[in-house]
Design an enzyme around this catalytic site. Structure first.
Site, PDB file in Angstrom:
ATOM      1  N   ASN A  11       3.415  13.038  -0.205  1.00  0.00           N
ATOM      2  CA  ASN A  11       3.691  12.278   1.016  1.00  0.00           C
ATOM      3  C   ASN A  11       4.825  11.308   0.718  1.00  0.00           C
ATOM      4  O   ASN A  11       4.617  10.281   0.075  1.00  0.00           O
ATOM      5  CB  ASN A  11       2.407  11.536   1.436  1.00  0.00           C
ATOM      6  CG  ASN A  11       2.632  10.655   2.650  1.00  0.00           C
ATOM      7  OD1 ASN A  11       3.694  10.691   3.275  1.00  0.00           O
ATOM      8  ND2 ASN A  11       1.637   9.847   2.984  1.00  0.00           N
ATOM      9  N   LYS A  13       6.492   9.507   2.705  1.00  0.00           N
ATOM     10  CA  LYS A  13       6.491   8.327   3.589  1.00  0.00           C
ATOM     11  C   LYS A  13       7.907   8.032   4.088  1.00  0.00           C
ATOM     12  O   LYS A  13       8.684   8.953   4.293  1.00  0.00           O
ATOM     13  CB  LYS A  13       5.842   7.140   2.862  1.00  0.00           C
ATOM     14  CG  LYS A  13       4.456   7.506   2.313  1.00  0.00           C
ATOM     15  CD  LYS A  13       3.641   6.327   1.862  1.00  0.00           C
ATOM     16  CE  LYS A  13       2.303   6.822   1.328  1.00  0.00           C
ATOM     17  NZ  LYS A  13       1.386   5.741   0.965  1.00  0.00           N
ATOM     18  N   HIS A  97      -3.247   9.399   8.766  1.00  0.00           N
ATOM     19  CA  HIS A  97      -3.024   8.645   7.532  1.00  0.00           C
ATOM     20  C   HIS A  97      -3.367   7.177   7.781  1.00  0.00           C
ATOM     21  O   HIS A  97      -3.139   6.662   8.874  1.00  0.00           O
ATOM     22  CB  HIS A  97      -1.569   8.791   7.076  1.00  0.00           C
ATOM     23  CG  HIS A  97      -1.355   8.229   5.708  1.00  0.00           C
ATOM     24  ND1 HIS A  97      -1.195   6.881   5.493  1.00  0.00           N
ATOM     25  CD2 HIS A  97      -1.332   8.813   4.485  1.00  0.00           C
ATOM     26  CE1 HIS A  97      -1.068   6.672   4.188  1.00  0.00           C
ATOM     27  NE2 HIS A  97      -1.147   7.829   3.560  1.00  0.00           N
ATOM     28  N   GLU A  99      -1.953   4.548   7.059  1.00  0.00           N
ATOM     29  CA  GLU A  99      -0.836   3.719   7.525  1.00  0.00           C
ATOM     30  C   GLU A  99      -0.608   3.899   9.021  1.00  0.00           C
ATOM     31  O   GLU A  99       0.091   3.108   9.658  1.00  0.00           O
ATOM     32  CB  GLU A  99       0.414   4.034   6.691  1.00  0.00           C
ATOM     33  CG  GLU A  99       0.289   3.416   5.291  1.00  0.00           C
ATOM     34  CD  GLU A  99       0.968   4.181   4.177  1.00  0.00           C
ATOM     35  OE1 GLU A  99       1.857   4.995   4.456  1.00  0.00           O
ATOM     36  OE2 GLU A  99       0.593   3.954   3.003  1.00  0.00           O
ATOM     37  N   GLU A 169      -8.893   9.267   1.339  1.00  0.00           N
ATOM     38  CA  GLU A 169      -7.965   8.268   0.801  1.00  0.00           C
ATOM     39  C   GLU A 169      -8.520   6.873   1.065  1.00  0.00           C
ATOM     40  O   GLU A 169      -8.315   6.319   2.151  1.00  0.00           O
ATOM     41  CB  GLU A 169      -6.601   8.392   1.478  1.00  0.00           C
ATOM     42  CG  GLU A 169      -5.933   9.739   1.282  1.00  0.00           C
ATOM     43  CD  GLU A 169      -4.433   9.612   1.460  1.00  0.00           C
ATOM     44  OE1 GLU A 169      -3.719   9.804   0.478  1.00  0.00           O
ATOM     45  OE2 GLU A 169      -3.984   9.296   2.575  1.00  0.00           O
ATOM     46  N   GLY A 175      -1.279   3.063  -2.665  1.00  0.00           N
ATOM     47  CA  GLY A 175      -0.102   2.258  -3.001  1.00  0.00           C
ATOM     48  C   GLY A 175      -0.422   1.006  -3.798  1.00  0.00           C
ATOM     49  O   GLY A 175       0.421   0.125  -3.948  1.00  0.00           O
ATOM     50  N   SER A 215      -3.130   6.303  -5.188  1.00  0.00           N
ATOM     51  CA  SER A 215      -2.643   6.007  -6.538  1.00  0.00           C
ATOM     52  C   SER A 215      -2.917   7.129  -7.545  1.00  0.00           C
ATOM     53  O   SER A 215      -3.185   6.871  -8.716  1.00  0.00           O
ATOM     54  CB  SER A 215      -3.198   4.668  -7.037  1.00  0.00           C
ATOM     55  OG  SER A 215      -2.748   3.610  -6.196  1.00  0.00           O
TER      56      SER A 215
HETATM   57  P1  PGA Z   1      -0.087   6.513  -3.123  1.00  0.00           P
HETATM   58  O1  PGA Z   1      -0.180   7.027  -1.594  1.00  0.00           O
HETATM   59  O2  PGA Z   1      -0.222   7.737  -3.996  1.00  0.00           O
HETATM   60  O3  PGA Z   1       1.246   5.854  -3.239  1.00  0.00           O
HETATM   61  O4  PGA Z   1      -1.236   5.575  -3.325  1.00  0.00           O
HETATM   62  C1  PGA Z   1      -1.076   8.036  -1.228  1.00  0.00           C
HETATM   63  C2  PGA Z   1      -0.978   8.297   0.261  1.00  0.00           C
HETATM   64  O5  PGA Z   1      -0.759   7.344   1.010  1.00  0.00           O
HETATM   65  O6  PGA Z   1      -1.109   9.437   0.709  1.00  0.00           O
END
Ligand code: PGA
Length: 256
Positions: A11, A13, A97, A99, A169, A175, A215
């Site tokens: 992803n 982003k 997601h 976000e 997640e 993140g 992460s």
């Molecule tokens: P990250 O993001 O690996 O940077 O924690 C995962 C995601 O948001 O899908």
């Protein structure tokens, strides 16, 4: 026991401009043939770069989008339809997601419509669910996951959902560098499958791929994927570094 093929998604982003996105896509396209056969690999670039990244990917890696509209077409300024995504070569789409759920206030009713649109256009829906830290500390993680799955899949029949991938997640792990332990992630994945079993059937729950996100990196991927319950990962930050993403794909291939 049903064998589930691992799925590893990158992803990206809201990162990378054309040159870097294409360079990264070319690097991911070099994935070893054996690993590419063992693992379903997808990258999810930002909308403007889907075409360029798709051209650079070749056949071993699928193209995915980070979102789609809940509407089919029409006067929806700024939105992108599932049909458009399919038209430019996407195979998969992220839905819900954190976000977008937490950052943009997307609710389950909207996400259920997005799942409908994805399925209509033959896109694999990668439905994201996960609890916040406060919810986990209050002992509500499983209840939150259960409600998100029930809400986002409301109205969908088991027969229509054969391609569904669920990404667990935990919001507190995205993140932050704070990964769920393999044990906690596996327990959450069992909770996901319990909900799928209650909503549909034990068979459907066993066949559906549940991947972990939050992460994931080149170091922790092998321990996560070693768990029978964890069918791969949705990777943010580490998917922007070609060598790290390659190591994560290798970990999934070795675990399969
Ligand atoms: P990250 O993001 O690996 O940077 O924690 C995962 C995601 O948001 O899908």
């Amino acid at each position: 026991m049903v064998q589930r093929k691992p799925f590893v998604g990158g992803n990206w982003k809201m990162n990378l401009l054309t040159a870097d996105a294409v360079a990264l896509a070319r690097a991911v396209a070099l994935t070893d043939d054996r690993e590419a056969r063992a693992v379903d690999i997808a990258v999810f670039p930002a909308f403007p770069y889907l075409g360029a990244v798709g051209s650079a990917l070749g056949n071993a890696v699928q193209l995915g989008a980070q979102d789609c509209s809940g509407e089919k077409q029409g006067a929806f300024t700024g939105q992108v339809s599932a049909g458009m995504l399919r038209d430019i070569g996407c195979c998969a789409v992220l839905i819900g997601h954190s976000e977008r759920r937490h950052g943009l206030g997307e609710n389950d009713a909207l996400l259920s419509r997005k799942v409908t649109r994805a399925l209509e256009s033959n896109l694999i829906p990668v439905l994201c669910v996960g609890e916040t830290l406060a919810e986990r500390e209050a002992g509500r993680a499983n209840a939150v996951i259960d409600a998100q799955i029930r809400g986002s899949l409301a109205g969908h029949a088991e027969t229509a959902l054969s391609t569904l991938v669920i990404a667990y997640e935990p919001v507190w792990a995205i993140g932050t560098g704070r990964t769920a332990t393999p044990e906690d992630a596996a327990a959450a994945h069992r909770a996901v499958r319990q909900t799928l079993s209650d909503m549909y059937s034990a068979r459907f729950a066993e066949q559906t791929r549940v991947i972990y996100g939050g992460s994931v990196n080149a170091k922790n991927a092998a321990d996560l994927f070693a768990r029978e319950e964890i069918d791969g990962g949705l990777v943010g930050g580490a998917s922007l570094v070609a060598a790290d993403f390659a190591a994560i794909i290798s970990a999934a291939a070795s675990a399969s």
